[in-house]
Design a protein around this motif. Structure first.
Motif, PDB file in Angstrom:
ATOM      1  N   PHE A   1     -13.954 -62.763  10.022  1.00  0.00           N
ATOM      2  CA  PHE A   1     -13.809 -64.070   9.395  1.00  0.00           C
ATOM      3  C   PHE A   1     -14.170 -65.137  10.430  1.00  0.00           C
ATOM      4  CE2 PHE A   1     -11.233 -67.767   8.021  1.00  0.00           C
ATOM      5  CZ  PHE A   1     -11.733 -67.919   6.740  1.00  0.00           C
TER       6      PHE A   1
ATOM      7  N   SER B   1      -6.458 -67.418   9.836  1.00  0.00           N
ATOM      8  CA  SER B   1      -5.834 -68.735  10.008  1.00  0.00           C
ATOM      9  C   SER B   1      -5.645 -69.416   8.658  1.00  0.00           C
ATOM     10  CB  SER B   1      -6.709 -69.600  10.909  1.00  0.00           C
ATOM     11  OG  SER B   1      -8.043 -69.582  10.480  1.00  0.00           O
TER      12      SER B   1
ATOM     13  N   ILE C   1     -12.245 -75.449   8.152  1.00  0.00           N
ATOM     14  CA  ILE C   1     -11.977 -74.923   9.494  1.00  0.00           C
ATOM     15  C   ILE C   1     -12.908 -75.593  10.509  1.00  0.00           C
ATOM     16  CG2 ILE C   1     -11.132 -72.707   8.613  1.00  0.00           C
ATOM     17  CD1 ILE C   1     -13.864 -71.521   9.522  1.00  0.00           C
TER      18      ILE C   1
ATOM     19  N   GLY D   1     -15.435 -64.816  13.168  1.00  0.00           N
ATOM     20  CA  GLY D   1     -15.029 -64.400  14.507  1.00  0.00           C
ATOM     21  C   GLY D   1     -16.226 -64.227  15.439  1.00  0.00           C
TER      22      GLY D   1
ATOM     23  N   ILE E   1      -3.023 -78.597   9.632  1.00  0.00           N
ATOM     24  CA  ILE E   1      -2.102 -77.768  10.422  1.00  0.00           C
ATOM     25  C   ILE E   1      -2.784 -77.379  11.724  1.00  0.00           C
ATOM     26  CG2 ILE E   1      -2.720 -75.706   9.052  1.00  0.00           C
ATOM     27  CD1 ILE E   1       0.215 -74.734   9.709  1.00  0.00           C
ATOM     28  N   GLU E   2      -2.108 -77.684  12.843  1.00  0.00           N
ATOM     29  CA  GLU E   2      -2.600 -77.299  14.163  1.00  0.00           C
ATOM     30  C   GLU E   2      -1.842 -76.059  14.606  1.00  0.00           C
ATOM     31  OE1 GLU E   2      -2.094 -80.782  16.828  1.00  0.00           O
ATOM     32  OE2 GLU E   2      -2.089 -81.885  14.942  1.00  0.00           O
ATOM     33  N   LEU E   3      -2.545 -75.127  15.219  1.00  0.00           N
ATOM     34  CA  LEU E   3      -1.934 -73.940  15.835  1.00  0.00           C
ATOM     35  C   LEU E   3      -0.920 -73.245  14.926  1.00  0.00           C
ATOM     36  CD1 LEU E   3      -1.630 -75.412  19.397  1.00  0.00           C
ATOM     37  CD2 LEU E   3      -2.959 -73.394  18.774  1.00  0.00           C
TER      38      LEU E   3
ATOM     39  N   HIS F   1       1.835 -70.545  15.864  1.00  0.00           N
ATOM     40  CA  HIS F   1       2.108 -70.588  17.303  1.00  0.00           C
ATOM     41  C   HIS F   1       3.387 -71.414  17.496  1.00  0.00           C
ATOM     42  CE1 HIS F   1      -1.897 -69.315  19.062  1.00  0.00           C
ATOM     43  NE2 HIS F   1      -2.235 -69.514  17.805  1.00  0.00           N
TER      44      HIS F   1
ATOM     45  N   VAL G   1     -12.287 -77.941  12.575  1.00  0.00           N
ATOM     46  CA  VAL G   1     -12.133 -79.384  12.367  1.00  0.00           C
ATOM     47  C   VAL G   1     -12.388 -80.151  13.669  1.00  0.00           C
ATOM     48  CG1 VAL G   1     -10.511 -81.184  11.708  1.00  0.00           C
ATOM     49  CG2 VAL G   1     -10.559 -79.032  10.437  1.00  0.00           C
TER      50      VAL G   1
ATOM     51  N   PHE H   1      -8.018 -75.669  17.221  1.00  0.00           N
ATOM     52  CA  PHE H   1      -7.302 -74.784  16.297  1.00  0.00           C
ATOM     53  C   PHE H   1      -6.587 -75.584  15.213  1.00  0.00           C
ATOM     54  CE2 PHE H   1      -7.834 -71.727  19.784  1.00  0.00           C
ATOM     55  CZ  PHE H   1      -8.359 -70.684  19.057  1.00  0.00           C
ATOM     56  N   THR H   2      -7.352 -76.312  14.422  1.00  0.00           N
ATOM     57  CA  THR H   2      -6.822 -77.092  13.304  1.00  0.00           C
ATOM     58  C   THR H   2      -7.507 -76.659  12.021  1.00  0.00           C
ATOM     59  OG1 THR H   2      -6.487 -79.019  14.735  1.00  0.00           O
ATOM     60  CG2 THR H   2      -6.545 -79.424  12.354  1.00  0.00           C
TER      61      THR H   2
ATOM     62  N   PRO I   1      -3.132 -64.909  13.505  1.00  0.00           N
ATOM     63  CA  PRO I   1      -3.326 -66.334  13.812  1.00  0.00           C
ATOM     64  C   PRO I   1      -2.527 -66.856  14.996  1.00  0.00           C
ATOM     65  CG  PRO I   1      -1.834 -66.092  11.961  1.00  0.00           C
ATOM     66  CD  PRO I   1      -2.306 -64.704  12.296  1.00  0.00           C
TER      67      PRO I   1
ATOM     68  N   GLY J   1      -7.130 -63.988  14.715  1.00  0.00           N
ATOM     69  CA  GLY J   1      -7.220 -63.935  13.253  1.00  0.00           C
ATOM     70  C   GLY J   1      -7.825 -62.627  12.792  1.00  0.00           C
ATOM     71  N   ASP J   2      -8.864 -62.709  11.969  1.00  0.00           N
ATOM     72  CA  ASP J   2      -9.595 -61.539  11.486  1.00  0.00           C
ATOM     73  C   ASP J   2     -10.974 -61.500  12.155  1.00  0.00           C
ATOM     74  OD1 ASP J   2      -9.961 -59.419   9.150  1.00  0.00           O
ATOM     75  OD2 ASP J   2     -11.809 -60.584   9.327  1.00  0.00           O
TER      76      ASP J   2
HETATM   77  C1  LIG Z   1     -14.262 -69.489  15.036  1.00  0.00           C
HETATM   78  S1  LIG Z   1     -13.025 -69.696  13.776  1.00  0.00           S
HETATM   79  C2  LIG Z   1     -12.157 -68.166  13.920  1.00  0.00           C
HETATM   80  C3  LIG Z   1     -11.291 -67.830  12.739  1.00  0.00           C
HETATM   81  C4  LIG Z   1     -10.458 -66.575  12.935  1.00  0.00           C
HETATM   82  N1  LIG Z   1     -11.283 -65.391  13.134  1.00  0.00           N
HETATM   83  C5  LIG Z   1      -9.513 -66.342  11.751  1.00  0.00           C
HETATM   84  O1  LIG Z   1      -9.522 -65.260  11.164  1.00  0.00           O
HETATM   85  O2  LIG Z   1      -8.757 -67.271  11.413  1.00  0.00           O
HETATM   86  C6  LIG Z   1     -11.953 -70.855  14.537  1.00  0.00           C
HETATM   87  C7  LIG Z   1     -11.315 -71.828  13.552  1.00  0.00           C
HETATM   88  O3  LIG Z   1     -10.284 -71.162  12.848  1.00  0.00           O
HETATM   89  C8  LIG Z   1      -9.214 -72.055  12.619  1.00  0.00           C
HETATM   90  N2  LIG Z   1      -8.011 -71.500  13.263  1.00  0.00           N
HETATM   91  C9  LIG Z   1      -7.920 -70.367  13.965  1.00  0.00           C
HETATM   92  N3  LIG Z   1      -6.639 -70.134  14.320  1.00  0.00           N
HETATM   93  C10 LIG Z   1      -5.901 -71.148  13.833  1.00  0.00           C
HETATM   94  C11 LIG Z   1      -4.514 -71.470  13.853  1.00  0.00           C
HETATM   95  N4  LIG Z   1      -3.625 -70.680  14.467  1.00  0.00           N
HETATM   96  N5  LIG Z   1      -4.111 -72.604  13.217  1.00  0.00           N
HETATM   97  C12 LIG Z   1      -4.990 -73.396  12.579  1.00  0.00           C
HETATM   98  N6  LIG Z   1      -6.310 -73.139  12.535  1.00  0.00           N
HETATM   99  C13 LIG Z   1      -6.763 -72.042  13.149  1.00  0.00           C
HETATM  100  C14 LIG Z   1      -9.579 -73.410  13.200  1.00  0.00           C
HETATM  101  O4  LIG Z   1     -10.115 -74.201  12.159  1.00  0.00           O
HETATM  102  C15 LIG Z   1     -10.641 -73.023  14.200  1.00  0.00           C
HETATM  103  O5  LIG Z   1     -11.547 -74.080  14.424  1.00  0.00           O
END
Ligand SMILES: C[S@@+](CC[C@H](N)C(=O)[O-])C[C@H]1O[C@@H](n2cnc3c(N)ncnc32)[C@H](O)[C@@H]1O
Length: 233
Positions: free
Chosen positions: A103, A128, A172, A105, A197-199, A202, A174, A221-222, A12, A99-100
């Motif tokens: 998931f 995430s 997700i 992706g 939660i944002e980012l 990170h 959001v 990324f929320t 994440p 992330g994964d």
């Molecule tokens: C297209 S999806 C990809 C998810 C990713 N493959 C995973 O395994 O988390 C993107 C969404 O994942 C969430 N997301 C991904 N990274 C994040 C993070 N570091 N913090 C919060 N939300 C996150 C957000 O809701 C974002 O809109």
């Protein structure tokens, strides 16, 4: 012989949340690939950057982020064709995935185009949703608890139905759907249980109660967690 495509989850945000397998594949890769939204920096690449060899060759798949589907489909076709040309030459390619990979992706779109023709290995990553739960101190489920993942992009009626029948939810995507989500949570008396939660993980991570947020939109990324088994915030 043709090369192998590796779809590698980088986790994440915090590079230390990457698996040892992901780290090994990335640090020994001669060719890496990743998506870059609207020509900007790739989040997956920035998570993995310290591990990428200086002389690694990079395949950048530019992704126009639009509501219409066609521009993205064209970009995936083009990206898959470029990856395929290298695989045909016997090169192995490591595609970085935030992330994964499986998931929600974008890697799934590349996988669907190439997995019947080439050897594709997928390396799972911390999602995430897992990171959001640990960083906010909200266990997702215990015993016979049910957890749902809801993309905020769903229509209002579907979101309301799903939210009404679940005790633990991760919302997700959001971003610009935040206002719709906040209104729904308020109508269903779920606001006291909702945390954004944002980012997650990170350096710029930010955690707030949804009831305290006044902006109409949130960064892409929320993730919002709603868990009625928890004490209200
Ligand atoms: C297209 S999806 C990809 C998810 C990713 N493959 C995973 O395994 O988390 C993107 C969404 O994942 C969430 N997301 C991904 N990274 C994040 C993070 N570091 N913090 C919060 N939300 C996150 C957000 O809701 C974002 O809109």
């Amino acid at each position: 012989v043709t090369g192998t495509l590796y779809g590698v989850g980088v986790g994440p945000g915090d590079p230390e949340l990457m698996t040892v397998k992901a780290w090994r594949l990335i640090s020994t890769a001669k060719t890496i690939a990743y998506l870059a939204a609207n020509g900007g920096e790739s989040t997956a690449r920035s998570i993995a950057k310290h591990f990428i060899a200086d002389d690694a060759s990079e395949i950048i798949i530019d992704m126009p982020m639009r509501v219409e589907r066609q521009p993205a489909q064209t970009a995936y076709d083009d990206g898959a064709a470029r990856i395929s040309a290298r695989l045909e030459r016997g090169e192995d390619i490591v595609m970085l995935c935030e992330g994964d990979p499986f998931f929600y992706g974008s890697f799934i779109h590349i996988y669907e185009r190439l997995s019947s023709k080439y050897k594709v290995n997928v390396v799972p990553g911390v999602t995430s949703v897992n990171a959001a739960a640990t960083e906010t101190g909200s266990p997702l489920a215990t015993r016979d608890g049910v957890i749902k993942i809801l993309p905020a992009t769903l229509g209002e009626d579907r979101l309301r139905d799903e939210l009404m029948t679940c005790e633990s939810v991760a919302i997700i995507k959001v971003g610009r759907h935040f206002e719709k989500i906040r209104k729904l949570l308020a109508t269903l008396d779920l606001l006291p249980f909702a945390t954004a939660i944002e980012l997650a993980t990170h350096a710029e991570q930010r955690i707030r109660a949804v009831s305290k947020i006044n902006e109409p939109t949130m960064p892409y990324f929320t993730t919002i967690l709603v868990n009625t088994n928890r004490r209200p915030t």
